[in-house]
Motif scaffolding. Structure first.
Motif, PDB file in Angstrom:
ATOM      1  N   ALA A 240      56.850  36.654 132.702  1.00 24.57           N
ATOM      2  CA  ALA A 240      55.476  36.511 133.182  1.00 24.57           C
ATOM      3  C   ALA A 240      55.073  37.668 134.098  1.00 24.57           C
ATOM      4  N   ALA A 243      52.796  40.624 132.965  1.00 29.45           N
ATOM      5  CA  ALA A 243      51.391  40.443 132.575  1.00 29.45           C
ATOM      6  C   ALA A 243      50.471  41.588 133.036  1.00 29.45           C
ATOM      7  N   ALA A 247      48.302  44.021 130.578  1.00 30.40           N
ATOM      8  CA  ALA A 247      46.841  44.114 130.724  1.00 30.40           C
ATOM      9  C   ALA A 247      46.409  45.579 130.824  1.00 30.40           C
ATOM     10  N   PHE A 250      46.115  46.879 127.444  1.00 31.82           N
ATOM     11  CA  PHE A 250      44.843  46.427 126.864  1.00 31.82           C
ATOM     12  C   PHE A 250      43.712  47.362 127.295  1.00 31.82           C
ATOM     13  N   GLU A 251      43.761  47.768 128.563  1.00 36.57           N
ATOM     14  CA  GLU A 251      42.728  48.693 129.062  1.00 36.57           C
ATOM     15  C   GLU A 251      42.831  50.052 128.380  1.00 36.57           C
ATOM     16  N   LEU A 255      40.431  47.545 125.097  1.00 37.39           N
ATOM     17  CA  LEU A 255      40.107  46.131 124.860  1.00 37.39           C
ATOM     18  C   LEU A 255      39.559  45.470 126.117  1.00 37.39           C
ATOM     19  N   LEU A 256      39.833  46.086 127.275  1.00 40.07           N
ATOM     20  CA  LEU A 256      39.344  45.498 128.528  1.00 40.07           C
ATOM     21  C   LEU A 256      38.477  46.506 129.262  1.00 40.07           C
TER      22      LEU A 256
ATOM     23  N   VAL B 209      42.084  44.095 117.607  1.00 38.69           N
ATOM     24  CA  VAL B 209      43.386  43.673 118.130  1.00 38.69           C
ATOM     25  C   VAL B 209      43.815  42.420 117.364  1.00 38.69           C
ATOM     26  N   LEU B 229      44.144  33.979 123.768  1.00 40.87           N
ATOM     27  CA  LEU B 229      44.209  35.407 124.105  1.00 40.87           C
ATOM     28  C   LEU B 229      43.372  36.235 123.125  1.00 40.87           C
ATOM     29  N   LEU B 233      40.028  38.670 123.912  1.00 42.62           N
ATOM     30  CA  LEU B 233      40.041  40.110 123.647  1.00 42.62           C
ATOM     31  C   LEU B 233      39.159  40.494 122.467  1.00 42.62           C
ATOM     32  N   ALA B 317      50.483  33.625 131.485  1.00 41.57           N
ATOM     33  CA  ALA B 317      50.247  34.535 132.615  1.00 41.57           C
ATOM     34  C   ALA B 317      49.297  35.652 132.212  1.00 41.57           C
ATOM     35  N   LEU B 318      49.441  36.101 130.966  1.00 48.40           N
ATOM     36  CA  LEU B 318      48.605  37.196 130.453  1.00 48.40           C
ATOM     37  C   LEU B 318      47.146  36.740 130.313  1.00 48.40           C
ATOM     38  N   GLU B 321      45.710  36.767 133.694  1.00 48.53           N
ATOM     39  CA  GLU B 321      45.525  38.157 134.134  1.00 48.53           C
ATOM     40  C   GLU B 321      44.251  38.759 133.512  1.00 48.53           C
ATOM     41  N   VAL B 322      44.064  38.509 132.219  1.00 49.35           N
ATOM     42  CA  VAL B 322      42.890  39.056 131.522  1.00 49.35           C
ATOM     43  C   VAL B 322      41.625  38.419 132.083  1.00 49.35           C
ATOM     44  N   ARG B 325      40.824  39.941 135.446  1.00 47.84           N
ATOM     45  CA  ARG B 325      40.251  41.287 135.340  1.00 47.84           C
ATOM     46  C   ARG B 325      38.817  41.244 134.821  1.00 47.84           C
ATOM     47  N   ARG B 326      38.557  40.237 134.008  1.00 49.08           N
ATOM     48  CA  ARG B 326      37.196  40.085 133.477  1.00 49.08           C
ATOM     49  C   ARG B 326      36.278  39.418 134.482  1.00 49.08           C
TER      50      ARG B 326
END
Lengths: 256, 329
Positions: A240, A243, A247, A250-251, A255-256, B209, B229, B233, B317-318, B321-322, B325-326
């Motif tokens: 975990a 994560a 992320a 992903f950036e 994607l983010l 993705v 997820l 995304l 957890a991911l 996290e996403v 951030r969003r």
């Protein structure tokens, strides 16, 4: 209406994660590999068994290959196919034109003896050669309608409804019988052969047909592995706590 | 002059991506030998597809026009139209995209002309002493085959995801020409009668993705967190053959040699070991992230990034996290 169905299959190596080539680069080194029926064709076998189960009738499995391809015919029989036919070759690979011509001759011979096949099923493409054309060539030679990419078959009266999977759903076609289809995995979930089926398959008589080899025009020079970029795998963590690092990936890819 | 005739497909208003790749493949063959590059497509081309055809350097665009040549046309009918057009243009090369539809149409071209067809080529060139030297992919792309095609006319399909679509140095005229083939009624027997669209969601084949799960996901319910997820995304959920064979996912979601071949910006393989069957379906992805407890799994050793842990711990957890951030939730 009772159905007379033929399924054409191909014996192919069952590779794991890596494929090793022989020194002369002419084939896959199968010293440590088992063999199997191409996945689409295993589904074609299951479909034939299900259709004759629903409608009555008989099914036949046909392969072009070396003597040892009897193993794949017996697998199909153990799943419920009634008859096995081997179009016996040496151990060399035949190209699509040569294969289609020999299969067409064999089908013509079989039909002269037992009547026309209402339905002939192929796999969409073989796992190894991936020629995407043998079923179409056979259908054309027999002057029968053919559709590829089929994920559903329903026999209704004197016709058959077939569904082709496309990106956003299905296309539905209605064909008169006799017809030919190249099917795809996903049309069903092939059964695991029961003990009784395996006993029947062990004792089944396999019909042998000796083909003439037509020169097809496509010949192999060598097999090789594509150049692979040796990427070092970047380890982002072990659980975990990874994560935030994921992320950030992903950036990076937007994607983010 | 020899012509490289390319069969192309539209995707809405524009040319489909595999068709643009095929045109780039065909153009490199044409340019190397000073040959012409033409394209053929079913029905009237749209403005957007004409723009793509010009960008690819196409000289003449042949619109195949007939009552039965539309989106529902039978592959055999399209093939017969191509054969008639190709005969009129004279000997040369006829190439189509190695998509499901392109492969089916070109198989009919091969059958109707009784000429050899080389499927999924990456290169082709006239051979010294006649015929053609070419390279094609086998095992879904994990192997290459150098081969010789003995024929005056080369019938080829271009392997998907192998040639990046690139514009020509100088745009082509893409002059529109109508071709009206004569088609026997029997050719239309396999026309599409109706369509069932799945509707909604992002298509696996074009998602930026793909979050894919295999044996390690453990159950149909286990895919819930992958769905979450993927939705966050703007991606799609895929799976391995193990997941479909266990009945956890529909076969439509299967990535692999016998499923869909994807090439997203990022492929996330959760609990997938990476057998050949699966690898060839995802190897064209720009980046691959493997989440696996086994550091020796082929998917891990071939990936760009890896998390060596339990996907059931990492993915929740991911997702958090996403969301953080969003600024969501």
């Amino acid at each position: 209406m009772a159905l007379n169905i033929l399924v054409a299959v191909k014996r192919v190596p069952a590779p794991g994660a890596k494929i090793v080539l022989t020194e002369d680069a002419q084939r896959i080194d199968t010293k440590h590999l088992g063999f199997t029926v191409s996945p689409h064709e295993e589904c074609a076998v299951e479909e034939a068994v299900q259709l004759t189960g629903q409608h009555g009738g008989e099914s036949t499995v046909l392969t072009l290959g070396p003597e040892v391809a009897e193993e794949q015919l017996r697998t199909a029989i153990s799943m419920g196919i009634n008859h096995g036919v081997l179009v016996a070759t040496d151990d060399e690979e035949w190209d699509a034109i040569a294969t289609a011509a020999a299969l067409t001759d064999a089908i013509t011979t079989l039909e002269a003896e037992r009547g026309a096949f209402d339905l002939i099923l192929f796999g969409n493409e073989s796992a190894d050669a991936g020629n995407y054309q043998v079923g179409v060539r056979v259908a054309h030679a027999l002057d029968r309608p053919v559709v590829s990419g089929i994920k559903d078959i329903e026999v209704t009266g004197d016709g058959v409804t077939m569904k082709r999977a496309v990106d956003d759903g299905f296309e539905v076609m209605q064909l008169p019988l006799p017809a030919v289809a190249a099917v795809k995995e996903g049309i069903n979930l092939p059964r695991y052969p029961a003990m009784r089926g395996r006993l029947i398959a062990k004792k089944a008589q396999i019909r042998h047909i000796t083909p003439e080899q037509r020169q097809g025009g496509l010949s192999r020079v060598r097999l090789r592995h594509p150049q692979q970029d040796q990427t070092e795998t970047q380890i982002l963590g072990t659980g975990a706590e990874a994560a935030p690092a994921v992320a950030r990936i992903f950036e990076e890819v937007g994607l983010l | 002059m020899t012509t490289v005739l390319t069969y192309v497909e539209r995707d809405g208003d524009t040319l489909a991506k595999p068709s643009r790749e095929t045109l780039t493949f065909a153009r490199s063959l044409a340019e190397a030998h000073g040959w012409g590059l033409d394209a053929a497509l079913v029905g009237d081309p749209t403005e957007g597809s004409l723009a793509d055809l010009r960008a690819q350097g196409v000289a003449t665009v042949h619109a195949l026009v007939h009552d039965h040549l539309d989106d529902d046309a039978a592959p055999a009918a399209v093939a017969e139209a191509l054969v008639q057009l190709h005969t009129q243009l004279g000997p040369g090369v006829l190439v189509g995209p190695g998509t499901d539809h392109g492969a089916e149409v070109m198989a009919h071209v091969g059958a109707r002309t009784d000429l050899p067809l080389a499927a999924n080529c990456t290169t082709a060139a006239p051979a010294d002493g006649g015929g053609w030297d070419l390279t094609r992919v086998r095992w879904g792309g994990v192997l290459l085959e150098d081969a010789h095609l003995e024929a005056d006319v080369a019938l080829l399909t271009a392997a998907p995801h192998q040639t990046a679509a690139q514009s020509a140095g100088a745009p082509g005229a893409a002059e529109l020409s109508t071709f009206k083939p004569e088609l026997d009624d029997a050719l239309h027997v396999t026309r599409v009668k109706e369509r069932a669209t799945r509707g909604g969601g992002i298509s696996l084949a074009t998602a930026p993705v793909v979050i894919s799960g295999g044996r390690g996901v453990g159950s149909a319910e286990g895919f819930g967190i992958l769905e979450e997820l993927a939705e966050l995304l703007g991606g799609a959920v895929g799976c391995s053959r193990v997941a479909t064979n266990n009945g956890w996912r529909s076969h439509n979601d299967q990535v692999g040699q016998t499923g869909t071949r994807v090439a997203p910006d990022l492929y996330v393989a959760c609990g997938i070991s990476g057998a050949t069957q699966h690898w060839v379906g995802c190897m064209s992805s720009k980046k691959i992230l493997a989440i696996n407890t086994d550091a020796e799994a082929p998917m891990v050793t071939r990936a760009d990034y890896a998390v060596l842990g339990d996907l059931h711990e990492l993915l929740p957890a991911l997702v958090e996290e996403v969301k953080a951030r969003r600024g969501v939730g």
